[in-house]
Write an enzyme that holds these catalytic residues in place. Structure first.
Site, PDB file in Angstrom:
ATOM      1  N   SER A 139      53.460  73.134  30.391  1.00  0.00           N
ATOM      2  CA  SER A 139      53.912  74.215  29.183  1.00  0.00           C
ATOM      3  C   SER A 139      54.450  73.609  28.435  1.00  0.00           C
ATOM      4  O   SER A 139      54.821  72.317  28.473  1.00  0.00           O
ATOM      5  CB  SER A 139      55.053  75.135  30.030  1.00  0.00           C
ATOM      6  OG  SER A 139      56.055  75.758  29.276  1.00  0.00           O
ATOM      7  N   TYR A 152      63.507  76.687  34.454  1.00  0.00           N
ATOM      8  CA  TYR A 152      62.208  76.648  34.320  1.00  0.00           C
ATOM      9  C   TYR A 152      61.807  75.172  33.548  1.00  0.00           C
ATOM     10  O   TYR A 152      60.623  74.747  33.947  1.00  0.00           O
ATOM     11  CB  TYR A 152      61.724  77.750  33.457  1.00  0.00           C
ATOM     12  CG  TYR A 152      60.432  78.061  33.127  1.00  0.00           C
ATOM     13  CD1 TYR A 152      59.305  78.229  33.922  1.00  0.00           C
ATOM     14  CD2 TYR A 152      59.827  77.563  31.755  1.00  0.00           C
ATOM     15  CE1 TYR A 152      57.868  78.325  33.598  1.00  0.00           C
ATOM     16  CE2 TYR A 152      58.768  77.838  31.299  1.00  0.00           C
ATOM     17  CZ  TYR A 152      57.676  78.007  32.310  1.00  0.00           C
ATOM     18  OH  TYR A 152      56.468  77.951  31.811  1.00  0.00           O
ATOM     19  N   LYS A 156      59.187  72.354  34.711  1.00  0.00           N
ATOM     20  CA  LYS A 156      57.865  71.954  33.876  1.00  0.00           C
ATOM     21  C   LYS A 156      57.979  70.471  33.327  1.00  0.00           C
ATOM     22  O   LYS A 156      56.774  69.978  33.196  1.00  0.00           O
ATOM     23  CB  LYS A 156      57.587  73.036  33.037  1.00  0.00           C
ATOM     24  CG  LYS A 156      57.316  74.304  33.330  1.00  0.00           C
ATOM     25  CD  LYS A 156      55.916  74.490  34.072  1.00  0.00           C
ATOM     26  CE  LYS A 156      55.519  75.687  34.403  1.00  0.00           C
ATOM     27  NZ  LYS A 156      54.199  75.901  35.172  1.00  0.00           N
TER      28      LYS A 156
END
Length: 234
Positions: A139, A152, A156
């Site tokens: 990401s 999150y 990533k």
């Protein structure tokens, strides 16, 4: 080619499956939601009869399911030529106040799923030699922290680190490794977003880049795919 895609029932995973199916490849699709997965497999098989589509549901946040998926793949057709580690989820929050357990959940699906599945498949992929390719769906959050990213973004960043290490390890074995880092893309994470102004990308944009990268000569490897909306990150 035999293409194994996780998180394939929707969003970017589904878009990638459609692109490879259009070219007549043999697909092995997995996601956690069995009904959604079967609908996707049926849609792809109907639209692209030149492709072969297999599907089986697994919860890749569980190590035992990741290992079971690898076993299903190998028993069905041997090692995949292309592995797309796309399974993942997004839980917004901040490190200082997100709920207890969020980091563990985000790591389990966004990092450990790819780690355990890849490790289980690598012995046979390495034995078969060059021509294999692993895509890890990272990401923009793998490159730059942002507000409300929290666990999150941490997961990533870790997945990108996994990709970079794997890339170095697989060079002598002829296996390519590509980290894919999309910016804002119209998937379930953006449910309800009005994209009539085309502010954010479509899932097929990411899928087309993955497919193009898989078609290069054996001596060429796209290490990173960074793709953002034309107007930049939101």
């Amino acid at each position: 080619m035999k293409v194994l895609i996780t998180g394939a029932s929707r969003g970017i995973g589904k878009a990638i499956a459609n692109v490879f199916a259009k070219q007549g490849h043999q697909l092995f699709l997995s996601s956690r939601n069995e009904q959604a997965l079967e609908r996707t497999a049926d849609q792809i098989a109907a639209e692209y009869p030149q492709a072969t589509v297999h599907c089986k549901a697994f919860d890749l946040s569980r190590k035992e399911d990741a290992l079971a998926l690898a076993e299903w793949m190998e028993q069905s057709a041997g090692a995949p030529d292309i592995l797309v580690n796309n399974a993942g989820s997004f839980e917004p929050g901040s490190v200082h106040n997100e709920a207890d357990g969020v980091l563990e959940r985000q790591l389990s699906i966004n990092l450990f799923s790819a780690y355990h599945l890849t490790r289980a498949l690598l012995p046979l992929m390495m034995k078969n030699g060059q021509g294999r390719h692993i895509f890890n769906m990272c990401s923009i959050a793998s490159l730059k922290a942002y507000d409300n990213g929290g666990a999150y973004s941490i997961s990533k960043f870790a997945l990108y680190g996994f990709s970079k290490n794997l890339r170095e390890e697989m060079k002598p074995h002829g296996i390519k490794v590509t980290a894919v880092m999309p910016g804002a893309t119209l998937t379930d994470s953006w449910e309800g977003y009005d994209n009539s102004s085309r502010r954010i990308m479509e899932a097929k944009d990411i899928a087309m880049m993955v497919y193009a990268s898989s078609q290069l000569s054996v001596q060429a490897c796209v290490e990173d795919i960074v793709i953002r909306p034309q107007l930049g990150d939101l």
